[in-house]
Design an enzyme around this catalytic site. Structure first.
Site, PDB file in Angstrom:
ATOM      1  N   CYS A   4      25.630  36.685  26.604  1.00  0.00           N
ATOM      2  CA  CYS A   4      24.886  37.521  27.299  1.00  0.00           C
ATOM      3  C   CYS A   4      24.190  38.220  26.216  1.00  0.00           C
ATOM      4  CB  CYS A   4      26.133  38.592  28.104  1.00  0.00           C
ATOM      5  SG  CYS A   4      24.997  40.330  28.547  1.00  0.00           S
ATOM      6  N   CYS A   7      24.997  41.843  25.554  1.00  0.00           N
ATOM      7  CA  CYS A   7      25.917  42.217  24.691  1.00  0.00           C
ATOM      8  C   CYS A   7      25.594  41.668  23.424  1.00  0.00           C
ATOM      9  CB  CYS A   7      26.830  41.286  25.498  1.00  0.00           C
ATOM     10  SG  CYS A   7      28.015  42.084  26.722  1.00  0.00           S
ATOM     11  N   HIS A  99      21.310  47.069  33.796  1.00  0.00           N
ATOM     12  CA  HIS A  99      20.323  47.969  32.724  1.00  0.00           C
ATOM     13  C   HIS A  99      19.429  48.760  33.645  1.00  0.00           C
ATOM     14  CE1 HIS A  99      18.962  43.947  33.448  1.00  0.00           C
ATOM     15  NE2 HIS A  99      17.763  44.536  33.419  1.00  0.00           N
TER      16      HIS A  99
HETATM   17  P1  5GP Z   1      15.609  42.585  34.658  1.00  0.00           P
HETATM   18  O1  5GP Z   1      14.436  41.181  34.976  1.00  0.00           O
HETATM   19  O2  5GP Z   1      17.059  41.681  34.521  1.00  0.00           O
HETATM   20  O3  5GP Z   1      16.074  43.432  35.539  1.00  0.00           O
HETATM   21  O4  5GP Z   1      15.301  42.773  33.362  1.00  0.00           O
HETATM   22  C1  5GP Z   1      15.156  42.108  32.055  1.00  0.00           C
HETATM   23  C2  5GP Z   1      14.493  42.793  31.079  1.00  0.00           C
HETATM   24  O5  5GP Z   1      14.948  42.462  29.611  1.00  0.00           O
HETATM   25  C3  5GP Z   1      13.145  42.288  31.136  1.00  0.00           C
HETATM   26  O6  5GP Z   1      12.419  43.056  31.591  1.00  0.00           O
HETATM   27  C4  5GP Z   1      13.007  41.458  29.895  1.00  0.00           C
HETATM   28  O7  5GP Z   1      11.457  41.492  29.250  1.00  0.00           O
HETATM   29  C5  5GP Z   1      13.935  42.102  29.077  1.00  0.00           C
HETATM   30  N1  5GP Z   1      14.440  41.466  27.835  1.00  0.00           N
HETATM   31  C6  5GP Z   1      14.858  40.182  27.903  1.00  0.00           C
HETATM   32  N2  5GP Z   1      15.419  39.709  26.665  1.00  0.00           N
HETATM   33  C7  5GP Z   1      15.227  40.617  26.143  1.00  0.00           C
HETATM   34  C8  5GP Z   1      15.269  40.821  24.552  1.00  0.00           C
HETATM   35  O8  5GP Z   1      15.849  39.899  23.811  1.00  0.00           O
HETATM   36  N3  5GP Z   1      14.972  42.261  23.972  1.00  0.00           N
HETATM   37  C9  5GP Z   1      14.655  43.033  24.666  1.00  0.00           C
HETATM   38  N4  5GP Z   1      14.144  44.136  24.161  1.00  0.00           N
HETATM   39  N5  5GP Z   1      14.241  43.153  26.134  1.00  0.00           N
HETATM   40  C10 5GP Z   1      14.514  42.018  26.560  1.00  0.00           C
HETATM   41 ZN    ZN Z   2      26.473  41.703  28.502  1.00  0.00          ZN
END
Ligand code: 5GP
Ligand code: ZN
Length: 111
Positions: A4, A7, A99
Site C-alpha cells: 500500500c 502505508c 484518504h
Molecule cells: P484516488 O484516485 O485514490 O482518490 O487518489 C489517489 C491520489 O494519490 C491521486 O490523486 C494520486 O495523484 C496520488 N498519489 C498516488 N501516488 C502518490 C505518491 O506516491 N505520492 C503522493 N504525494 N501522491 C500520490
Molecule cells: Zn495503506
C-alpha cells in the site's frame, strides 16, 4: 498493509514531505495536483472504504475532519476548497487506503 503506497508514505519508506502530522493522520501534497493546491489527508491506519468504518475508524475520520479546518491558513486554503473522498471503482479510487483530497488555491470548476 503490504504494497500500500500510502502505508509506505506513512511509515516513511517512501519519502514525502509532511505538511502536518499527528498521531492519527498526515497531510501531504498530491504528486499529480488537479488544482493549484492539492493535498491529501491520509489516516495512519490502513482501511480502504468508508463502509469499512468501525467505531475506531470513524473516530479517525472524525478527527481528520476536525483538524482540516484548523489547517486552512497554513495550507493557503482560506479562500475555500473542495473536499473529496473517492470510493471504489466507480468513484475513481486508485489508492485503496482511505484518504481525503483537499483542492483549492483557485476558483474550482463545477464537477
Ligand atoms: P484516488 O484516485 O485514490 O482518490 O487518489 C489517489 C491520489 O494519490 C491521486 O490523486 C494520486 O495523484 C496520488 N498519489 C498516488 N501516488 C502518490 C505518491 O506516491 N505520492 C503522493 N504525494 N501522491 C500520490
Ligand atoms: Zn495503506
Amino acid at each position: 498493509m503490504e504494497n500500500c503506497i500510502f502505508c509506505k508514505i506513512v511509515a516513511g519508506e517512501i519519502p514525502s514531505p509532511r505538511l502536518y502530522e499527528d498521531e492519527k493522520m498526515i497531510v501531504i501534497r498530491d504528486i499529480q495536483p488537479k488544482a493549484k493546491l492539492h493535498y491529501l489527508c491520509i489516516p495512519k491506519n490502513h482501511f480502504a472504504l468508508l463502509s469499512e468504518m468501525d467505531g475506531e475508524k470513524a473516530e479517525i475520520v472524525k478527527h481528520c475532519f476536525q483538524v482540516i479546518p484548523t489547517l486552512e491558513k497554513a495550507l493557503g486554503l482560506e479562500g475555500g476548497y473542495r473536499v473529496i473522498v473517492n470510493q471504489g471503482e466507480n468513484g475513481g479510487q486508485t489508492v485503496r487506503h482511505l484518504h481525503i483530497h483537499l483542492l483549492g488555491g483557485e476558483k474550482l470548476g463545477d464537477f
